[in-house]
Design a protein around this motif. Structure first.
Motif, short mmCIF file in Angstrom:
data_model
loop_
_atom_site.label_atom_id
_atom_site.label_comp_id
_atom_site.label_asym_id
_atom_site.label_seq_id
_atom_site.Cartn_x
_atom_site.Cartn_y
_atom_site.Cartn_z
N VAL A 1 37.75 43.80 43.52
CA VAL A 1 38.92 42.91 43.95
C VAL A 1 38.92 41.56 43.30
N ALA B 1 42.22 39.72 41.81
CA ALA B 1 42.66 38.82 42.25
C ALA B 1 42.89 37.58 41.02
N LEU C 1 44.77 48.13 48.84
CA LEU C 1 45.23 46.85 49.53
C LEU C 1 46.22 47.33 50.38
N TYR D 1 41.09 40.10 50.79
CA TYR D 1 41.67 39.74 49.60
C TYR D 1 43.05 38.39 49.70
N ALA E 1 34.06 37.03 46.99
CA ALA E 1 34.69 38.36 47.67
C ALA E 1 33.75 39.04 48.43
#
Lengths: 82, 204
Positions: free
Chosen positions: A37, A41, A61, A71, B80
């Motif tokens: 992720v 991003a 997602l 996220y 994250a």
């Protein structure tokens, strides 16, 4: 919970149907999503095209509200640091 | 030296204990600041929570250092992980007052045949057929655990809580949900209901 409270609402049925429309044979699970992720991003922030692997993050997602919540929080941090 | 100029994995593995300790402190500050930004609008997060999350996250990141593959900035990867640690704990706390007995009882009720409110059907013929097929599939094509998992998710029960309730692991729980969705989709496919039908019926 009363029996009538267990009845699925129109919104919930819509959620199931939406989940089904997004379901594919091969999907990332939450752990795989977390592993990728950060790259997704950064691509989103830079408006860069995403590759096949990273596209699987986007699909996960759309299906997983918990990973989506994380996220969105990550994007908030990255945008604050720009 | 700025955050982006630090070779984080190397610094965190440095044999020089002073250099390594400085990198660990710097990473902890990065994680703490990020968590503050991400969670600043939440009334259920105190400064003590941020401290705990930062410390727990730091340990998790150090534990997973070998998994960093350099496809993003190190700090983005670490943030994250920190957010996963923090949100998992916040979700657990939100549900901690619900007893396991109550959850299990809910789970039992969730395994009863699904009921769909009549007004969901509406007047549209395609939507009525789709919902009827879906109702039949939920009731007949899913195992009790699959039904509990999918309905628990619809009721916004945290995934960790669902897998705990079902006595399974996260990966097995995710597979259970995935298999359930595939089974329902297959049943719609066999009934001749296409993706376009689904999108039209529910304006997706």
């Amino acid at each position: 919970m009363k029996p009538e409270d267990q009845r699925l609402t129109s919104e919930q049925v819509g959620s199931i149907v939406k989940m089904l429309s997004l379901t594919t044979d091969r999907e990332f699970n939450c752990a795989e999503c977390l592993q990728h992720v950060s790259e997704f991003a950064e691509c989103q922030l830079a408006k860069k095209p995403v590759g096949e692997v990273i596209a699987s993050v986007e699909q996960h997602l759309a299906l997983c509200p918990e990973c989506r919540e994380e996220y969105e929080a990550l994007m908030k941090i990255l945008k604050a640091g720009k | 030296m700025t955050q982006n100029e630090i070779n984080w994995p190397a610094a965190l593995r440095a044999t020089d204990s002073g250099e390594q300790a400085a990198a660990v402190r710097a990473l902890r500050d990065v994680l703490h600041n990020g968590l503050r930004i991400a969670l600043n609008s939440r009334s259920d997060v105190s400064e003590a929570h941020l401290e705990d999350f930062a410390q727990e996250s730091l340990l998790r990141v150090l534990d997973r250092l070998d998994q960093f593959q350099g496809r993003s900035k190190f700090t983005t990867w670490a943030q994250a992980i920190a957010l996963n640690v923090a949100f998992t704990e916040l979700r657990r706390k939100r549900w901690q007052d619900v007893s396991l007995d109550a959850l299990m009882a809910d789970g039992e009720r969730l395994t009863e045949p699904a009921m769909i409110a009549d007004d969901v059907l509406g007047a549209d013929e395609d939507r009525t057929r789709l919902v009827a097929t879906l109702r039949h599939a939920i009731e007949n094509d899913l195992t009790p655990k699959q039904r509990a998992a999918i309905l628990g998710e619809l009721r916004e029960m945290p995934f960790d809580q669902i897998v705990e309730m079902l006595g399974t692991s996260r990966s097995a729980g995710y597979k259970m949900l995935h298999d359930a969705r595939r089974a329902l989709k297959q049943r719609l496919h066999e009934a001749g209901i296409t993706g376009a039908d689904i999108q039209n019926a529910f304006n997706l």
